[in-house]
Design an enzyme around this catalytic site. Sequence first.
Site, mmCIF file in Angstrom:
data_model
loop_
_atom_site.group_PDB
_atom_site.id
_atom_site.type_symbol
_atom_site.label_atom_id
_atom_site.label_comp_id
_atom_site.label_asym_id
_atom_site.label_seq_id
_atom_site.Cartn_x
_atom_site.Cartn_y
_atom_site.Cartn_z
ATOM 1 N N LYS A 22 39.799 30.367 40.185
ATOM 2 C CA LYS A 22 39.686 31.619 41.026
ATOM 3 C C LYS A 22 38.891 32.399 40.192
ATOM 4 O O LYS A 22 38.050 32.928 41.458
ATOM 5 C CB LYS A 22 41.546 32.604 40.941
ATOM 6 C CG LYS A 22 41.143 33.894 41.748
ATOM 7 C CD LYS A 22 42.399 34.953 41.731
ATOM 8 C CE LYS A 22 42.711 35.471 40.255
ATOM 9 N NZ LYS A 22 41.647 36.784 40.007
ATOM 10 N N ASN A 23 38.541 32.705 38.762
ATOM 11 C CA ASN A 23 37.848 33.672 38.708
ATOM 12 C C ASN A 23 36.219 33.164 38.682
ATOM 13 O O ASN A 23 35.061 33.961 38.403
ATOM 14 C CB ASN A 23 37.897 34.181 37.640
ATOM 15 C CG ASN A 23 39.545 35.232 37.517
ATOM 16 O OD1 ASN A 23 39.703 35.503 38.875
ATOM 17 N ND2 ASN A 23 39.676 35.853 36.775
ATOM 18 N N ARG A 92 39.886 42.032 43.871
ATOM 19 C CA ARG A 92 39.004 42.904 43.118
ATOM 20 C C ARG A 92 37.117 42.035 42.657
ATOM 21 O O ARG A 92 36.090 42.485 42.633
ATOM 22 C CB ARG A 92 39.321 42.780 41.424
ATOM 23 C CG ARG A 92 38.224 42.605 40.315
ATOM 24 C CD ARG A 92 38.583 44.999 40.686
ATOM 25 N NE ARG A 92 37.332 45.327 39.370
ATOM 26 C CZ ARG A 92 37.283 46.658 39.915
ATOM 27 N NH1 ARG A 92 37.618 47.411 40.093
ATOM 28 N NH2 ARG A 92 36.346 47.231 39.001
ATOM 29 N N CYS A 116 44.460 43.896 41.307
ATOM 30 C CA CYS A 116 45.610 44.056 40.430
ATOM 31 C C CYS A 116 45.394 45.572 39.851
ATOM 32 O O CYS A 116 44.176 45.866 39.265
ATOM 33 C CB CYS A 116 45.843 43.413 39.745
ATOM 34 S SG CYS A 116 46.726 42.289 40.265
ATOM 35 N N ARG A 121 39.983 50.402 35.996
ATOM 36 C CA ARG A 121 38.768 49.618 36.265
ATOM 37 C C ARG A 121 37.632 50.583 36.888
ATOM 38 O O ARG A 121 37.336 49.838 37.948
ATOM 39 C CB ARG A 121 39.246 48.395 37.372
ATOM 40 C CG ARG A 121 40.733 47.436 36.461
ATOM 41 C CD ARG A 121 41.456 46.742 37.666
ATOM 42 N NE ARG A 121 40.321 45.513 37.423
ATOM 43 C CZ ARG A 121 41.251 44.186 37.835
ATOM 44 N NH1 ARG A 121 42.074 43.856 38.621
ATOM 45 N NH2 ARG A 121 40.017 42.938 36.867
ATOM 46 N N ILE A 123 33.490 50.560 37.607
ATOM 47 C CA ILE A 123 32.620 49.756 37.853
ATOM 48 C C ILE A 123 31.345 50.264 37.493
ATOM 49 O O ILE A 123 29.985 50.202 37.792
ATOM 50 C CB ILE A 123 32.381 49.486 39.053
ATOM 51 C CG1 ILE A 123 32.582 51.325 40.747
ATOM 52 C CG2 ILE A 123 33.537 48.922 40.125
ATOM 53 C CD1 ILE A 123 31.699 50.079 41.512
ATOM 54 N N ASP A 124 31.153 51.829 36.441
ATOM 55 C CA ASP A 124 29.968 52.095 36.244
ATOM 56 C C ASP A 124 28.851 51.192 35.134
ATOM 57 O O ASP A 124 28.004 51.270 35.657
ATOM 58 C CB ASP A 124 30.359 53.550 35.080
ATOM 59 C CG ASP A 124 30.856 52.524 34.237
ATOM 60 O OD1 ASP A 124 32.188 52.393 34.270
ATOM 61 O OD2 ASP A 124 31.121 53.090 31.977
ATOM 62 N N ASP A 306 44.114 37.501 30.539
ATOM 63 C CA ASP A 306 44.869 37.312 31.668
ATOM 64 C C ASP A 306 45.891 36.313 31.346
ATOM 65 O O ASP A 306 46.573 36.391 32.708
ATOM 66 C CB ASP A 306 44.130 36.447 32.540
ATOM 67 C CG ASP A 306 42.819 37.908 33.001
ATOM 68 O OD1 ASP A 306 43.196 38.558 33.499
ATOM 69 O OD2 ASP A 306 42.377 36.857 33.913
ATOM 70 N N ILE A 328 41.645 45.222 26.543
ATOM 71 C CA ILE A 328 40.129 45.097 27.829
ATOM 72 C C ILE A 328 41.208 45.985 28.839
ATOM 73 O O ILE A 328 40.702 46.744 29.289
ATOM 74 C CB ILE A 328 40.448 43.594 28.406
ATOM 75 C CG1 ILE A 328 40.647 42.430 27.084
ATOM 76 C CG2 ILE A 328 39.562 43.322 29.454
ATOM 77 C CD1 ILE A 328 39.669 42.439 26.782
ATOM 78 N N ARG A 398 47.293 35.278 44.908
ATOM 79 C CA ARG A 398 46.539 35.614 45.014
ATOM 80 C C ARG A 398 45.853 34.772 43.921
ATOM 81 O O ARG A 398 43.930 34.775 43.895
ATOM 82 C CB ARG A 398 46.292 37.249 44.488
ATOM 83 C CG ARG A 398 47.445 37.689 44.464
ATOM 84 C CD ARG A 398 46.930 38.967 44.032
ATOM 85 N NE ARG A 398 45.175 39.545 44.700
ATOM 86 C CZ ARG A 398 45.160 41.074 44.103
ATOM 87 N NH1 ARG A 398 45.700 41.844 43.918
ATOM 88 N NH2 ARG A 398 44.254 40.671 43.770
#
Length: 417
Positions: A22-23, A92, A116, A121, A123-124, A306, A328, A398
């Site tokens: 998926k990623n 995401r 999720c 999370r 996004i800087d 994950d 993480i 997902r």
Amino acid sequence: MSKLTITGQKRLSGATEVQGAKNSALPILAATVLTRGESVLYHCPDLTDVEASLQILRWLGCKAQREGSTVLVQCDGISRHDIPDGLMRKNRGSLTFLGAVLAAVGKVRLSLPGGCEIGLRPIDLHLKALRRLGAVIKERRGWLDCRAPHGLKGAAVTLPFPSVGATEDIMLAACTASGTTTVTNAAREPEIRDLADYLNRCGAKISGAGSSELVIDGVQALHGAEHAVIPDRIVAATLVTCAAMTGSDITLKGVVHSHLRAVLPVFEDAGCRFEAAGNELRVFSPQRLHSMKIVRTMPYPGFPTDAQAPLLAAATVADGTTVFMENIFENRFRHAAELARMGADIKTEGKFAVVEGVPRLYGASVEAVDLRGAAALLSAGLCAEGVTELDGVRYLERGYERFEQVLSALGADVKKI
Ligand code: UD1
């Protein structure tokens, strides 16, 4: 709303093919907006998150269709630069459309992505890097308005943390920018390498993917390409967990062993044995798992965050104490309370979870609230005595392709109702 009912304590056996990652699929689909012509993506997993990316591509004016595990994307320049909130919120991975659409048409307007709830999370890192490449970004009430008034220009970017998504966004923005971009402390995950392989097939000039130093020489234009998405290492790790928790021996097909090099030794500590041949992996599990002492999640090549949730489920029935240190994401033990309903003994505090293994879990009604937590609860249901009812199956869907069918084919008793 569908549920899974799992009747536990069935031994698994046989072989199964691991789905595409998926990623990898998500940023590769975003990358197609930079291309002209057709891309043929093999081994593209059929997941709700992937479907959401296909919907974004269609919204932007590309043709995107699935034929089995192959996805065809025809992109001849996109007709819009805005992405509606409803589409952005679905996953995401949609954040990679930020760099891709900005590079494709010089502007993009989108809302903050979903995904999720496993932490803040922010996004800087994405925004700072894109600004270095020349983007002017306005943030207002959950929306981002980005423009590149003078085009994107190559720059030297140093990431304070090797963020996967930020590395992908920089690659997407930089591959058609003028000049050269370097990324120091880039993420090294196999999915980064896969995205670079696809982009290079399309005519990009990216070197160093898979290491912490990326060099991206901007090119004028990209064309479509054929590409096979890599196998999903987290799904492979989840299947190993399912085998390990049920004392089973199974074979995984279509595995890249090197992608699992931080994962398999932890299962070996727990008493599992592995035989690798070609792209197959045979898993042999003991009657009862041993504790794994301490497991620390880290960016690749460290132990993946994950895979923490399924491994934590395995630790609940191991003989002894296992400590997890989640480095993480700050909110990634939400499955612990649900596992406790099944009889698990887990104490969490901040980034630590201490798991005292119990001899047995018992079936219960549990609810998943995130993707990997859903996989953890499903694995727990497979080894529990009695029936587990798992709610929140949409999270599982997902990231895991028809997982109840995959497990049933291996001998599990899992039904979707
Ligand atoms: C990706 C994966 C996710 C995986 C994660 C880490 C996708 C769609 N998702 O998520 O499954 O768990 O990598 O392997 O590929 N951070 C910041 N600022 C930023 C970006 C990130 O502080 O601008 C922080 C995050 O809050 C987190 C850490 O960096 O604490 C790692 O995030 P990142 O590597 O970016 O993960 P994602 O790309 O979101």
